[in-house]
Design a protein around this motif. Structure first.
Motif, PDB file in Angstrom:
ATOM      1  N   LYS A   1       0.844  -1.199   0.000  1.00  0.00           N
ATOM      2  CA  LYS A   1       0.000   0.000   0.000  1.00  0.00           C
ATOM      3  C   LYS A   1       0.880   1.249   0.000  1.00  0.00           C
ATOM      4  O   LYS A   1       1.954   1.265   0.584  1.00  0.00           O
TER       5      LYS A   1
ATOM      6  N   CYS B   1      -0.293  -3.226  -5.820  1.00  0.00           N
ATOM      7  CA  CYS B   1      -0.062  -1.899  -5.248  1.00  0.00           C
ATOM      8  C   CYS B   1      -1.261  -0.999  -5.500  1.00  0.00           C
ATOM      9  O   CYS B   1      -1.935  -1.106  -6.521  1.00  0.00           O
TER      10      CYS B   1
ATOM     11  N   GLU C   1      -5.068   2.742   1.399  1.00  0.00           N
ATOM     12  CA  GLU C   1      -5.551   1.473   1.960  1.00  0.00           C
ATOM     13  C   GLU C   1      -6.964   1.157   1.476  1.00  0.00           C
ATOM     14  O   GLU C   1      -7.279   0.021   1.154  1.00  0.00           O
TER      15      GLU C   1
ATOM     16  N   TRP D   1      -6.787   0.055  -2.078  1.00  0.00           N
ATOM     17  CA  TRP D   1      -6.152  -1.273  -2.175  1.00  0.00           C
ATOM     18  C   TRP D   1      -7.134  -2.372  -1.762  1.00  0.00           C
ATOM     19  O   TRP D   1      -7.202  -3.422  -2.409  1.00  0.00           O
TER      20      TRP D   1
END
Length: 573
Positions: free
Chosen positions: A205, A379, A383, A386
């Motif tokens: 992340k 990636c 957050e 992701w």
């Protein structure tokens, strides 16, 4: 003495669908789901009101998993959809929106629920027969000698969730990676039955999406590894690396008092005895020329030091989630579950072992001789983005696996829904009288239910509209067309629309467009919708065949179950 309360009698709720609170709750849930649907769906931010994690998403698994639902009727609906998603990973919102549409349309009919259920099952069988026939105009065959259709499937999934926050370059990059990862999981040599491998997603992340990459084999995070030092691993005479994989704790405190009692002779230390046993295991591993030892749980520091001094690399705390891919990457050997007996056949092997560094993290890269396991280093910048991207990539992998079993896809962008509605309207208008007799209904009742069925399908297509666009359907193919909001008035619709929702058809011919109306539904086509003859787009919008067919069935079966509810008995204690 605590006060005792009298036991309350159970609460009986008769005809729950006629109650305003149930209607309002169903309408609210339907609105939440519809507004989340498609590439332009609105994001929802979910939290529990007392702190904790905040989830930003438009994905059904996250939405339904975080929503707190108290209405028994809605709990039946959401549980059914969640079960579908657990099996297929895709088409969760489609299933839920369609189910809400069926319930809303069918309950307003002046037709007995028993009759509605019989007719709707017949309509479902017509849909399924059409979808499984070669003549179906919204079905696409998947040719695995080419990647074009697979690219379309993956791109549709990646672009359907705006919380991933991907631009075109990132979508192209991830599409390539997901397909490459999937190809790694397909076995090269098949003897009897093929078993697909697994893609392990490694989270990174705070990095760019285009930094994502995929590697064959398995990456294991190893923070104790020091970069810059050469990796010396003991090899066998055949230049392979022998590996021992332990699922049992090797910490030296494996005795659990809850499992019973153990008798220890006076002067004997249980801890020393356990450590001696571990060191004996270490000596056996060294003698058997093992080069790498991986333990799911904790390994005693003395054992790790002994193995290191004898040229054996040791990694502990691997975790349960890595055990299955570790077993497959090392030769399908089951993990060693006891430290008291080691057999020569319990070891796996690796072709090579090296160190990879990525975003300040250090990994051991396990490279097998012939693998169906790969690692996707995934990636994204935040957050939240992701987490959504991780769910989407897992869905894409599952959809590709389902497509291997059933190499078909369905047109997306609302076209399958409007095509099926057009097909059902055509089919239901020409049924023989014997059909109504067999179903025990009148032709009028059948047409009422068929209209509700078609309007529910069309409501899913209309849910893709979030910015006030007009939606058209054509009278030739029965596909869905979107007119941008704010478009000027023109005499020909072909001046405003360039291609249909799925991208299969262009505006090169007069397709007799008409508005996809709300409650009245679209007009009946003069003939059965034709299969498109010209394919104008390189990149189609496609949906998983197996997931969408299952979603259609689950939506109707769940709606029929809810329509058949005559009473809810709720315990109040």
């Amino acid at each position: 003495m605590s006060r005792l309360e009298a036991k309350k009698p159970p609460l009986f709720i008769s005809e729950p669908l006629t109650r305003d609170v149930v209607s309002q709750s169903l309408s609210l849930l339907s609105g939440i789901l519809k507004s989340s649907y498609g590439p332009a769906g609105r994001l929802k931010q979910l939290h529990n009101g007392v702190g904790g994690c905040v989830c930003t998403t438009s994905q059904s698994s996250a939405l339904l998993g975080h929503l707190s639902i108290s209405q028994p009727v809605l709990r039946v609906l959401t549980a059914s959809v969640q079960n579908h998603v657990s099996r297929f990973s895709d088409c969760g919102l489609f299933t839920a929106i369609l189910c809400c549409g069926f319930i809303e349309n069918f309950r307003s009919l002046n037709v007995a629920p028993f009759t509605v259920i019989k007719i709707s099952k017949h309509l479902l069988s017509l849909c399924m027969d059409h979808l499984k026939s070669e003549a179906c105009g919204c079905r696409v065959s998947v040719d695995f000698s080419s990647v074009e259709i697979l690219v379309c499937l993956v791109r549709t999934i990646l672009t359907s969730k705006p919380a991933c926050m991907l631009n075109k370059t990132e979508v192209d990059h991830l599409t390539s990676l997901v397909l490459k990862a999937f190809i790694f999981t397909v076995p090269c040599h098949v003897e009897t039955t093929a078993v697909l491998g697994k893609c392990v997603i490694i989270p990174v992340k705070g990095r760019r999406v285009v930094d994502s990459t995929v590697l064959p084999g398995l990456l294991m995070e190893a923070p104790e590894i020091k970069m810059g030092k050469p990796l010396a691993v003991k090899r066998t005479g055949s230049n392979m690396i022998k590996i021992a994989l332990f699922s049992v704790s090797m910490s030296g405190d494996s005795f659990n008092p809850e499992e019973g009692t153990i008798a220890v002779h006076h002067g004997v230390s249980l801890e020393v005895s356990e450590l001696n046993q571990l060191l004996n295991v270490g000596k056996q591993l060294v003698k058997d020329e093992v080069g790498l030892v991986v333990c799911q749980k904790v390994m005693h520091p003395s054992l790790k030091q002994y193995l290191k001094e004898n040229g054996v690399m040791a990694v502990d705390r691997a975790g349960l989630s890595l055990m299955e891919p570790l077993g497959r990457v090392t030769g399908n050997r089951p993990a060693i579950a006891s430290i008291h007996s080691l057999s020569p056949v319990c070891y796996g092997s690796l072709k090579d072992l090296c160190i990879e560094s990525f975003a300040s993290k250090h990994f051991l890269h396990l490279i097998p001789e012939d693998t169906v396991i790969c690692s996707l280093i995934l990636c994204n910048r935040s957050e939240t983005a992701w987490d959504e991207l991780n769910r989407v990539c897992e869905t894409a992998e599952h959809v590709l696996q389902l497509t291997v079993k059933e190499p078909l896809a369905l047109l997306g962008g609302g076209c399958t829904e409007t095509h099926l509605a057009s097909y059902i309207r055509h089919k239901s208008s020409s049924l023989p009288a014997s059909t109504f007799k067999d179903l025990g209904c009148s032709q009028t009742q059948y047409q009422l239910v068929a209209d509700g069925f078609c309007r529910a399908l069309e409501s899913v297509a209309r849910s893709l509209r979030h910015d006030g666009e007009e939606i058209l359907t054509d009278m030739v193919y029965g596909h869905c067309w979107f007119v941008p909001s704010g478009s000027p008035c023109v005499s020909k619709w072909s001046d405003l629309v360039s291609k249909c929702g799925c991208g299969m058809n262009g505006n090169t011919e007069d397709l007799s467009w008409s508005f996809l109306q709300g409650q009245s539904g679209s007009p009946v086509t003069q003939s059965c919708p034709k299969e498109p003859s010209v394919k104008v787009a390189d990149l189609l919008t496609l949906d998983c065949f197996a997931a969408k067919c299952s979603g259609l069935q689950v939506a109707l079966e769940t709606a029929n179950l809810i329509l058949d509810l005559s009473c809810i008995i709720e315990d109040q204690n």
